[in-house]
Scaffold this active site. Structure first.
Site, mmCIF file in Angstrom:
data_model
loop_
_atom_site.group_PDB
_atom_site.id
_atom_site.type_symbol
_atom_site.label_atom_id
_atom_site.label_comp_id
_atom_site.label_asym_id
_atom_site.label_seq_id
_atom_site.Cartn_x
_atom_site.Cartn_y
_atom_site.Cartn_z
ATOM 1 N N GLU A 111 3.942 35.365 -33.923
ATOM 2 C CA GLU A 111 4.353 35.383 -32.513
ATOM 3 C C GLU A 111 5.188 36.624 -32.248
ATOM 4 O OE1 GLU A 111 4.811 35.334 -28.915
ATOM 5 O OE2 GLU A 111 3.678 33.585 -29.630
ATOM 6 N N HIS A 132 0.994 -3.826 -4.149
ATOM 7 C CA HIS A 132 1.545 -3.357 -2.874
ATOM 8 C C HIS A 132 3.066 -3.326 -2.967
ATOM 9 C CE1 HIS A 132 1.998 -2.948 1.483
ATOM 10 N NE2 HIS A 132 2.930 -3.890 1.403
ATOM 11 N N CYS A 162 3.589 28.496 -21.188
ATOM 12 C CA CYS A 162 3.989 27.228 -20.587
ATOM 13 C C CYS A 162 5.482 26.984 -20.761
ATOM 14 C CB CYS A 162 3.192 26.086 -21.209
ATOM 15 S SG CYS A 162 3.650 24.452 -20.574
ATOM 16 N N GLY A 218 6.255 29.199 -28.195
ATOM 17 C CA GLY A 218 5.943 28.290 -27.111
ATOM 18 C C GLY A 218 4.953 28.805 -26.100
ATOM 19 N N GLY A 219 4.711 30.119 -26.080
ATOM 20 C CA GLY A 219 3.730 30.665 -25.155
ATOM 21 C C GLY A 219 4.193 30.617 -23.708
#
Length: 464
Positions: A34, A446, A42, A39-40
């Site tokens: 990385e 409901h 997102c 984490g990229g």
């Protein structure tokens, strides 16, 4: 000599991370590289930070509109630095969790911080953050490097302090007037967010409608909702020049159907799309093919033209959503570890535009059904007819559902409070191949938003 691993993953995104742990748990030796934060997109500048900011903006809006519910209130005081600090804390918590998962909770994973580039079909040179280099070879290589903000060719843009979504997330002061170039879902989410924080907002879009994937009536409803909150729109606008004066004010010149416009603002957000992070991987040294925009070409199994090399997530093009990246991981995991093959080219595309109200979308739109010559009927229902909407005061929007000749659901656009959750119910309905008469006769608790499923089909009709 290159260091050998069973699996080499480039990019710690929503496909790369779970794939690393799955491969390691299966006994494979995994190297994950990385270059930036774990984490990229997102975690770092996409879903997590933007939705935390949207939550803060919604709280401000609730305070501002509390009088509509008989509650005395005053204009909220926005501590923008505190808003950003909360976002930063949430992001850091996620980064720490990913780091722990990759380095402590699963054995067999080596995490390397640095930049990767091919030196051959199955070898890559990793330039580590501290400056050293290591060469790694692996029979399986997965590219999960994502995208970055696309910067348009706009005269003067390189001379002004423009922002991408990444930079906007780190502002420490609230813009007085935010100009947004681009009317896609990113521009709309940020536009409503900053308007609710108190900024003036103007969105400049080259098309005559917002949200290019949506039908005209959906786009019109979205625009009307945002205009009611005070957001300005300039549509059909060709931005031609941007400049900054001595006082720091920005001016954008745009050609529009009504003539030349000069738009003034304190900040400029460029939200005109994304470009793939494939250009620094030296793909040519491995012979890996890309399309004309630089997206890596893959087949239905997410394999590139080089055996053993895969592309996952946004870097291979197509719709760019976190949930599709994660599904890419499942496609390759199941094929490689479990012998189960499924095509990534044939899968549903649910997505949500996180304005408030949300727009949840699944399946075909009317435009798409017409383009594909698929016979359909359409049902539309204003949100205000739902009891839950009237009781909560959240009456903006409408539901739109397409039905085929077998009475099954073809697609749905749910522009409504909790639209993403309601859309997912239609996705389940489509997966289960239920017919609309079955839905009309379901007993639904409901008062819930879901009761609309009983009623939306009462005015089912053929298209005009």
């Amino acid at each position: 000599m290159p260091t050998s691993y069973d699996v080499l993953i480039i990019g710690s995104g929503q496909a790369g991370n779970p794939l690393a742990t799955a491969m390691a748990d299966a006994g494979r030796r995994v190297a994950l590289v990385e270059e930036n934060h774990l984490g990229g997109s997102c975690i770092n500048y996409g879903c997590s930070p933007t939705k935390s900011l949207l939550a803060a903006a919604e709280r401000a809006h609730q305070m501002r509109t509390a009088a509509d519910y008989g509650i005395r209130s005053r204009e909220p005081e926005i501590d923008f630095r505190a808003v950003i600090a909360r976002k930063d804390a949430l992001v850091q918590h996620s980064r720490d969790g990913i780091h722990s998962n990759l380095t402590r909770e699963h054995s067999g994973i080596t995490v390397l911080r640095g930049h990767a580039a091919f030196t051959g079909k199955h070898t890559m040179r990793i330039t580590l953050a501290e400056g050293d280099e290591v060469e790694i070879e692996a029979p399986l290589i997965f590219l999960n490097t994502g995208t970055r903000a696309a910067v348009p060719e706009l005269t003067g843009l390189d001379t002004v302090p423009y922002l991408t979504t990444t930079g906007l997330l780190d502002l420490q002061e609230l813009p007085e007037h935010l100009l947004i170039l681009g009317g896609g879902y990113i521009g709309l989410e940020f536009g409503q967010m900053f308007r609710r924080f108190g900024s003036r907002v103007t969105i400049v879009e080259s098309g005559m409608h917002l949200l290019e994937r949506e039908d005209d009536d959906v786009c019109a409803a979205m625009q009307a909702m945002l205009e009611a909150e005070g957001i300005g729109f300039v549509l059909g606008a060709e931005a031609r020049r941007v400049s900054e004066n001595a006082a720091g004010q920005l001016t954008m010149s745009a050609h529009t159907p009504t003539g030349e416009r000069r738009l003034h603002g304190s900040h400029l957000l460029v939200a005109t799309g994304r470009t793939p992070n494939s250009d620094r991987l030296d793909l040519s040294k491995a012979g890996i093919k890309t399309d004309e925009k630089g997206y890596i070409e893959v087949n239905g199994s997410l394999q590139t033209n080089v055996r053993g090399v895969y592309a996952l997530g946004d870097v291979h093009g197509g719709p760019q959503f976190t949930h599709l990246s994660y599904d890419d991981y499942r496609v390759v995991r199941d094929a490689i570890l479990h012998g189960k093959r499924r095509s990534a080219k044939q899968r549903p595309l649910p997505y949500t535009v996180f304005t408030e109200p949300q727009l949840g979308r699944i399946g075909l739109s009317e435009d798409q059904a017409r383009e594909q010559n698929i016979p359909y009927r359409v049902a539309t229902m204003p949100v205000r007819t739902i009891g839950r909407a009237r009781e909560t005061g959240r009456t903006t929007g409408f539901w739109k559902v397409l039905v085929d000749q077998q009475d099954r659901i073809l697609g749905a656009a749910i522009f409504c409070a909790e639209g993403g959750e309601l859309m997912t119910m239609f996705q389940l309905i489509m997966l289960g191949k239920l017919t609309y008469p079955q839905l009309q006769n379901m007993i639904i608790a409901h008062p819930t938003w879901a009761e609309g499923i009983n009623n939306v089909f009462t005015k089912l009709r053929k298209p005009a």
